[in-house]
Design a protein around this motif. Structure first.
Motif, PDB file in Angstrom:
ATOM      1  N   VAL A   1      12.324 -23.839 -17.715  1.00  0.00           N
ATOM      2  CA  VAL A   1      11.276 -23.388 -16.793  1.00  0.00           C
ATOM      3  C   VAL A   1      10.213 -22.590 -17.550  1.00  0.00           C
ATOM      4  O   VAL A   1       9.003 -22.776 -17.335  1.00  0.00           O
ATOM      5  N   SER A   2      10.625 -21.704 -18.448  1.00  0.00           N
ATOM      6  CA  SER A   2       9.670 -20.902 -19.210  1.00  0.00           C
ATOM      7  C   SER A   2       8.786 -21.786 -20.077  1.00  0.00           C
ATOM      8  O   SER A   2       7.582 -21.535 -20.217  1.00  0.00           O
ATOM      9  N   ALA A   3       9.367 -22.830 -20.668  1.00  0.00           N
ATOM     10  CA  ALA A   3       8.576 -23.720 -21.523  1.00  0.00           C
ATOM     11  C   ALA A   3       7.531 -24.472 -20.711  1.00  0.00           C
ATOM     12  O   ALA A   3       6.389 -24.634 -21.149  1.00  0.00           O
ATOM     13  N   TYR A   4       7.903 -24.946 -19.519  1.00  0.00           N
ATOM     14  CA  TYR A   4       6.931 -25.651 -18.684  1.00  0.00           C
ATOM     15  C   TYR A   4       5.852 -24.697 -18.175  1.00  0.00           C
ATOM     16  O   TYR A   4       4.687 -25.090 -18.013  1.00  0.00           O
ATOM     17  N   LEU A   5       6.209 -23.457 -17.916  1.00  0.00           N
ATOM     18  CA  LEU A   5       5.197 -22.477 -17.518  1.00  0.00           C
ATOM     19  C   LEU A   5       4.209 -22.224 -18.649  1.00  0.00           C
ATOM     20  O   LEU A   5       3.011 -22.064 -18.413  1.00  0.00           O
ATOM     21  N   GLU A   6       4.717 -22.191 -19.869  1.00  0.00           N
ATOM     22  CA  GLU A   6       3.798 -22.035 -21.003  1.00  0.00           C
ATOM     23  C   GLU A   6       2.865 -23.240 -21.097  1.00  0.00           C
ATOM     24  O   GLU A   6       1.664 -23.105 -21.329  1.00  0.00           O
TER      25      GLU A   6
ATOM     26  N   LEU B   1       0.354 -20.489 -18.093  1.00  0.00           N
ATOM     27  CA  LEU B   1       0.580 -19.187 -17.461  1.00  0.00           C
ATOM     28  C   LEU B   1       0.398 -18.042 -18.450  1.00  0.00           C
ATOM     29  O   LEU B   1      -0.236 -17.036 -18.142  1.00  0.00           O
ATOM     30  N   PHE B   2       0.946 -18.197 -19.650  1.00  0.00           N
ATOM     31  CA  PHE B   2       0.911 -17.099 -20.601  1.00  0.00           C
ATOM     32  C   PHE B   2      -0.482 -16.903 -21.200  1.00  0.00           C
ATOM     33  O   PHE B   2      -0.821 -15.813 -21.633  1.00  0.00           O
ATOM     34  N   VAL B   3      -1.286 -17.966 -21.215  1.00  0.00           N
ATOM     35  CA  VAL B   3      -2.685 -17.797 -21.615  1.00  0.00           C
ATOM     36  C   VAL B   3      -3.406 -16.929 -20.592  1.00  0.00           C
ATOM     37  O   VAL B   3      -4.205 -16.058 -20.936  1.00  0.00           O
ATOM     38  N   HIS B   4      -3.114 -17.165 -19.304  1.00  0.00           N
ATOM     39  CA  HIS B   4      -3.709 -16.333 -18.256  1.00  0.00           C
ATOM     40  C   HIS B   4      -3.250 -14.878 -18.381  1.00  0.00           C
ATOM     41  O   HIS B   4      -4.034 -13.948 -18.161  1.00  0.00           O
ATOM     42  N   LEU B   5      -1.967 -14.697 -18.720  1.00  0.00           N
ATOM     43  CA  LEU B   5      -1.475 -13.334 -18.910  1.00  0.00           C
ATOM     44  C   LEU B   5      -2.198 -12.659 -20.074  1.00  0.00           C
ATOM     45  O   LEU B   5      -2.553 -11.474 -20.012  1.00  0.00           O
TER      46      LEU B   5
ATOM     47  N   TRP C   1      -0.499 -31.166 -11.649  1.00  0.00           N
ATOM     48  CA  TRP C   1       0.754 -30.932 -12.355  1.00  0.00           C
ATOM     49  C   TRP C   1       1.009 -29.438 -12.549  1.00  0.00           C
ATOM     50  O   TRP C   1       2.129 -28.957 -12.369  1.00  0.00           O
ATOM     51  N   LYS C   2      -0.023 -28.688 -12.909  1.00  0.00           N
ATOM     52  CA  LYS C   2       0.135 -27.238 -13.063  1.00  0.00           C
ATOM     53  C   LYS C   2       0.546 -26.596 -11.749  1.00  0.00           C
ATOM     54  O   LYS C   2       1.424 -25.719 -11.716  1.00  0.00           O
ATOM     55  N   ALA C   3      -0.091 -27.029 -10.660  1.00  0.00           N
ATOM     56  CA  ALA C   3       0.262 -26.479  -9.346  1.00  0.00           C
ATOM     57  C   ALA C   3       1.721 -26.764  -9.017  1.00  0.00           C
ATOM     58  O   ALA C   3       2.424 -25.904  -8.461  1.00  0.00           O
ATOM     59  N   CYS C   4       2.198 -27.969  -9.371  1.00  0.00           N
ATOM     60  CA  CYS C   4       3.597 -28.306  -9.111  1.00  0.00           C
ATOM     61  C   CYS C   4       4.540 -27.417  -9.925  1.00  0.00           C
ATOM     62  O   CYS C   4       5.588 -26.987  -9.428  1.00  0.00           O
ATOM     63  N   VAL C   5       4.173 -27.149 -11.171  1.00  0.00           N
ATOM     64  CA  VAL C   5       5.003 -26.276 -12.009  1.00  0.00           C
ATOM     65  C   VAL C   5       5.103 -24.885 -11.385  1.00  0.00           C
ATOM     66  O   VAL C   5       6.202 -24.308 -11.289  1.00  0.00           O
ATOM     67  N   TYR C   6       3.975 -24.354 -10.936  1.00  0.00           N
ATOM     68  CA  TYR C   6       3.990 -23.028 -10.326  1.00  0.00           C
ATOM     69  C   TYR C   6       4.777 -23.029  -9.013  1.00  0.00           C
ATOM     70  O   TYR C   6       5.523 -22.077  -8.720  1.00  0.00           O
TER      71      TYR C   6
ATOM     72  N   ALA D   1      15.573 -26.172 -10.676  1.00  0.00           N
ATOM     73  CA  ALA D   1      14.156 -26.035 -11.001  1.00  0.00           C
ATOM     74  C   ALA D   1      13.826 -26.739 -12.312  1.00  0.00           C
ATOM     75  O   ALA D   1      12.796 -27.417 -12.428  1.00  0.00           O
ATOM     76  N   ALA D   2      14.702 -26.593 -13.311  1.00  0.00           N
ATOM     77  CA  ALA D   2      14.465 -27.248 -14.603  1.00  0.00           C
ATOM     78  C   ALA D   2      14.443 -28.766 -14.440  1.00  0.00           C
ATOM     79  O   ALA D   2      13.565 -29.451 -14.998  1.00  0.00           O
ATOM     80  N   LEU D   3      15.387 -29.309 -13.689  1.00  0.00           N
ATOM     81  CA  LEU D   3      15.438 -30.756 -13.492  1.00  0.00           C
ATOM     82  C   LEU D   3      14.228 -31.248 -12.693  1.00  0.00           C
ATOM     83  O   LEU D   3      13.673 -32.323 -12.992  1.00  0.00           O
ATOM     84  N   ALA D   4      13.792 -30.477 -11.704  1.00  0.00           N
ATOM     85  CA  ALA D   4      12.601 -30.865 -10.937  1.00  0.00           C
ATOM     86  C   ALA D   4      11.373 -30.944 -11.840  1.00  0.00           C
ATOM     87  O   ALA D   4      10.563 -31.876 -11.720  1.00  0.00           O
ATOM     88  N   LEU D   5      11.229 -30.010 -12.752  1.00  0.00           N
ATOM     89  CA  LEU D   5      10.083 -30.032 -13.671  1.00  0.00           C
ATOM     90  C   LEU D   5      10.167 -31.202 -14.641  1.00  0.00           C
ATOM     91  O   LEU D   5       9.153 -31.813 -14.982  1.00  0.00           O
TER      92      LEU D   5
END
Length: 537
Positions: free
Chosen positions: A75-80, A84-88, A338-343, A366-370
């Motif tokens: 999940v963290s890798a897909y958020l990256e 997400l972390f660029v926004h942070l 795709w980004k919206a789906c990840v979030y 969640a990991a499998l869904a992504l």
């Protein structure tokens, strides 16, 4: 408790000693095999020497913890990947009011993000942003790197998914995500504020001096470009997230770079697409083939996004150009969807955790869904984002700790300490906290939780069920904040140190004693403040 036979005690202690040495010093000269191989070696010795049977070794491996670790990695890798972390990183510098404001932002952003996405992941990703912002604005990097590392540790204490030891505590205690958060969030919030206050007080002069003086602060700690690339230490942590390198930062549009601190730090640099060609490159290339047919030039321009020239302007060209823009628009919309789906999937996972559903299966779902939403072969992705070495390290650690427990030494030591460590007394909480602080820095926090957790909880359960929950929360808080005591106390500290050294051209060496000078006092104060709040839970 009676100790096991002498041979079992000796062999089990030797095997655990090997595990400890390689866990704390993974590159020792006499056996430089690293943490993962060291944990497997210790586990194998426990079985071969008869300290623990093969069936007991398999039973010692906690699958729910491994499942939760695996799920949070994915999940963290897909958020990256979703940015997400660029926004942070952008939030750190957006409309900043100065140096002290930047330090407070780093404390707050790193604490909250660590609570949701693990402290190791946030330190891997945000270290490059923090160091770049500090260097661009002529600021001393040390206070900002310490703010990132220490606040990430404190923030990760608030949730079961914030760090590995909390995963262990949540799995063993069966405390729900919401109850865990409710019990530790006030301590985390106040702890972050206190930690930020100590940082401001400790580095007030450095954060207030003129820029020409700041340029010389800690100049000896700046790493030369060729030295930065050397990486001699690989912490056993969530290593699937890559750091932001200097090539990516140098490729950013100058208009997006942070201005000087006179008018605020400005927006953090954003990363451009590494696979595309720039417009200037395409135009330069097109001049070398000026005698080619205009149709081929127009097609190449359409594919690469170059607008048609006045000579080429015509109905056919306009149709091709509009077609190229429509394809780009569709690709852009697909990426946004795709980004919206990840979030949405991530929010769904957090909601499931707050509802009290099984944490391991919620993360795995969640990991499998992504992975399904990614809609391509998952093997290359999983090989890249999942730190299998960390999962293997945990397997070996579970077996090693279980074997050491079989020797009877931990129980014997706890029997001596238990009368002085009862959590229904302030003195007992103080004694327990000191023991956990020391063990977490000597034997690392996860083995400390595995060794003491069940015993501390059983002792508290004899008082009341509420005291048992309180004991788990105290253990989670102290073992996590203990990581701020020294550079070796937490994997997150080592990640910040290593990532800071590896950022080319602006690398920085955060030394052991520089961390200790701040960490010793800050750890004691933050731990005490948090215990006061947890004691009233």
């Amino acid at each position: 408790m009676v100790l096991a036979p002498t041979s079992t005690v000796v062999l089990g202690t030797v095997a655990f000693g090997i595990f400890w040495v390689l866990a704390v010093f993974p590159a020792v000269p006499f056996l430089p095999i690293g943490r993962t191989a060291g944990s497997l070696l210790s586990a194998m010795l426990m079985v071969i020497c008869g300290v623990i049977s093969p069936d007991e070794a398999y039973a010692a491996i906690d699958l729910p913890i491994l499942g939760l670790l695996f799920g949070t990695m994915v999940v963290s890798a897909y958020l990256e990947g979703a940015g997400l972390f660029v926004h942070l990183g952008t939030m750190l510098a957006w409309r900043s009011k100065g140096r002290k404001d930047l330090l407070c932002r780093i404390c707050l952003v790193s604490a909250i993000s660590s609570a949701l996405f693990t402290n190791d992941t946030c330190c891997v990703v945000l270290t490059g942003f923090v160091l770049k912002i500090a260097r661009q604005n002529n600021l001393p990097p040390q206070p900002f790197l310490l703010a990132l590392a220490s606040s990430s540790n404190i923030g990760s204490a608030a949730t079961p998914i914030g760090n590995p030891q909390n995963l262990v505590i949540a799995a063993q205690s069966k405390i729900s995500f919401g109850k865990f958060l409710l019990g530790l969030f006030p301590a985390m919030l106040v702890g972050v504020l206190v930690n930020a206050g100590i940082l401001l007080a400790y580095y007030w002069k450095q954060l207030s001096v003129a820029k020409d003086v700041e340029a010389n602060v800690d100049a000896e700690d700046v790493i030369a470009g060729e030295e930065v690339t050397s990486h001699r230490f690989s912490p056993a942590t969530l290593s699937h997230v890559t750091s932001v390198n200097s090539e990516e930062w140098s490729a950013v549009d100058p208009n997006l770079r942070s201005p000087s601190m006179n008018g605020g730090i400005g927006h953090t640099e954003t990363l451009r697409n590494r696979t595309g060609s720039t417009v200037d490159e395409v135009r330069a290339e097109s001049t070398t083939i000026s005698n080619a047919s205009s149709s081929l030039e127009v097609e190449a321009g359409d594919r690469l996004g170059v607008p048609p020239t006045e000579e080429e302007d015509g109905p056919a060209v306009k149709r091709r150009a509009s077609g190229g823009h429509s394809v780009k628009g569709k690709a852009r919309w697909k990426m946004q969807i795709w980004k919206a789906c990840v979030y949405l999937v991530t929010v769904g996972m957090l909601v499931a955790l707050l509802m009290g559903l099984n944490m391991s299966w919620s993360a795995l779902t969640a990991a499998l869904a992504l992975i399904i939403l990614d809609f391509k072969d998952a093997q290359p992705c999983l090989e890249k984002v999942v730190s299998y070495s960390l999962l293997i390290f945990f397997c070996g650690m579970f077996i090693t700790v279980e074997g050491f427990n079989k020797t009877g030494i931990p129980s014997a030591l706890w029997d001596l300490m238990e009368p002085r460590s009862r959590i229904d007394r302030a003195s007992g909480i103080a004694v327990l906290s000191v023991v956990v602080l020391l063990l977490s820095n000597v034997a690392s926090n996860v083995p400390t939780v595995l060794l003491l957790g069940a015993r501390v909880a059983a002792s508290a359960a004899r008082i009341s069920a509420a005291q048992e929950t309180k004991a788990w929360l105290i253990l989670a808080w102290v073992s996590t904040v203990a990581g701020n005591l020294s550079l070796l106390g937490s994997a997150a500290n080592l990640i910040v140190c290593e990532q800071a050294q590896r950022v080319q051209s602006v690398g920085y060496n955060l030394s052991f004693f520089a961390h200790l000078r701040f960490g010793f006092l800050a750890t004691l104060v933050v731990t005490a403040v948090g215990l006061l709040l947890i004691g009233n839970y």
